[in-house]
Motif scaffolding. Structure first.
Motif, short mmCIF file in Angstrom:
data_model
loop_
_atom_site.label_atom_id
_atom_site.label_comp_id
_atom_site.label_asym_id
_atom_site.label_seq_id
_atom_site.Cartn_x
_atom_site.Cartn_y
_atom_site.Cartn_z
N UNK A 73 -12.48 1.02 4.74
CA UNK A 73 -11.59 2.18 4.73
C UNK A 73 -10.59 2.18 5.87
N UNK A 74 -11.00 1.71 7.05
CA UNK A 74 -10.07 1.62 8.17
C UNK A 74 -8.91 0.67 7.89
N UNK A 75 -9.22 -0.45 7.27
CA UNK A 75 -8.16 -1.41 6.89
C UNK A 75 -7.23 -0.78 5.86
N UNK A 76 -7.80 -0.05 4.90
CA UNK A 76 -6.98 0.64 3.90
C UNK A 76 -6.05 1.66 4.57
N UNK A 77 -6.55 2.35 5.57
CA UNK A 77 -5.72 3.33 6.29
C UNK A 77 -4.59 2.62 7.02
N UNK A 78 -4.88 1.48 7.64
CA UNK A 78 -3.82 0.71 8.32
C UNK A 78 -2.75 0.27 7.32
N UNK A 79 -3.15 -0.13 6.12
CA UNK A 79 -2.18 -0.53 5.09
C UNK A 79 -1.29 0.65 4.69
N UNK A 80 -1.89 1.83 4.55
CA UNK A 80 -1.10 3.02 4.21
C UNK A 80 -0.16 3.36 5.36
N UNK A 81 -0.63 3.30 6.58
CA UNK A 81 0.23 3.56 7.74
C UNK A 81 1.41 2.61 7.76
N UNK A 82 1.15 1.33 7.50
CA UNK A 82 2.22 0.34 7.49
C UNK A 82 3.23 0.65 6.39
N UNK A 83 2.75 0.96 5.21
CA UNK A 83 3.62 1.29 4.08
C UNK A 83 4.49 2.51 4.39
N UNK A 84 3.90 3.50 5.04
CA UNK A 84 4.61 4.73 5.38
C UNK A 84 5.40 4.61 6.68
N UNK A 85 5.38 3.44 7.31
CA UNK A 85 6.08 3.15 8.56
C UNK A 85 5.62 4.07 9.69
N UNK A 86 4.31 4.31 9.74
CA UNK A 86 3.70 5.09 10.82
C UNK A 86 3.15 4.08 11.82
N UNK A 87 3.70 4.05 13.01
CA UNK A 87 3.37 3.03 14.00
C UNK A 87 2.54 3.56 15.17
N UNK A 88 1.72 4.56 14.92
CA UNK A 88 0.83 5.09 15.95
C UNK A 88 -0.17 4.01 16.37
#
Length: 152
Positions: A73-88
């Motif tokens: 799930x953490x990896x999936x969240x990173x993929x969503x962040x990347x897609x949404x251009x969230x660079x936190x």
């Protein structure tokens, strides 16, 4: 004041992280205990750092009502962040060194290598949590972005 999201389904891990970080960082801490609420928090708030468990249940609730466990799930969240251009900045914080089951098993080292390559602009590293050791504390502190540290 910094804003830090701690996403984990184990209350003791969350408490240990917040206790450690609050001793060295002036911050407001948000807790999330499942995949869905973590995504919601990330999409609707701004954080200076995310401490993210690799394995999260789909949604919160009683153990039997939380949906399937998302081993990555953490990896999936990173993929969503990347897609949404969230660079936190994100630090993976886990107590397991292997994920998945049967032929789909992947080690934390392999996940770290893949995530380092794919999300290098916001992934800071991973920490293995062990409540019987204090090594994880040093590792977590070492990964913190310099701009986050402050005198308490």
């Amino acid at each position: 004041m910094n804003n830090i999201l701690v996403a984990d389904d184990e209350p003791q891990k969350i408490a240990d992280v917040i206790e450690l970080l609050s001793s060295i960082i002036k911050a407001d801490f948000t807790e999330s205990n499942c995949f869905d609420s973590t995504i919601n928090d990330i999409m609707n708030n701004t954080y200076d750092l995310i401490i993210l468990d690799m394995s999260l249940p789909t949604f919160s609730g009683k153990q039997e009502d939380r949906g399937r466990m998302r081993a990555l799930g953490g990896k999936d969240i990173l993929e969503i962040m990347d897609y949404e251009d969230i660079k936190t900045p994100v630090i993976i914080f886990t107590q397991f060194d292997v994920f998945g089951r049967n032929k789909d098993i992947i080690s934390l080292n392999d996940i770290h290598s893949e995530i380092s390559k794919n999300f290098s602009d916001f992934y800071l590293g991973s920490v293995m949590y062990d409540s019987r050791s204090s090594e994880w504390k040093r590792e977590l502190i070492d990964l913190l972005p310099e701009g986050l540290r402050s005198d308490n």
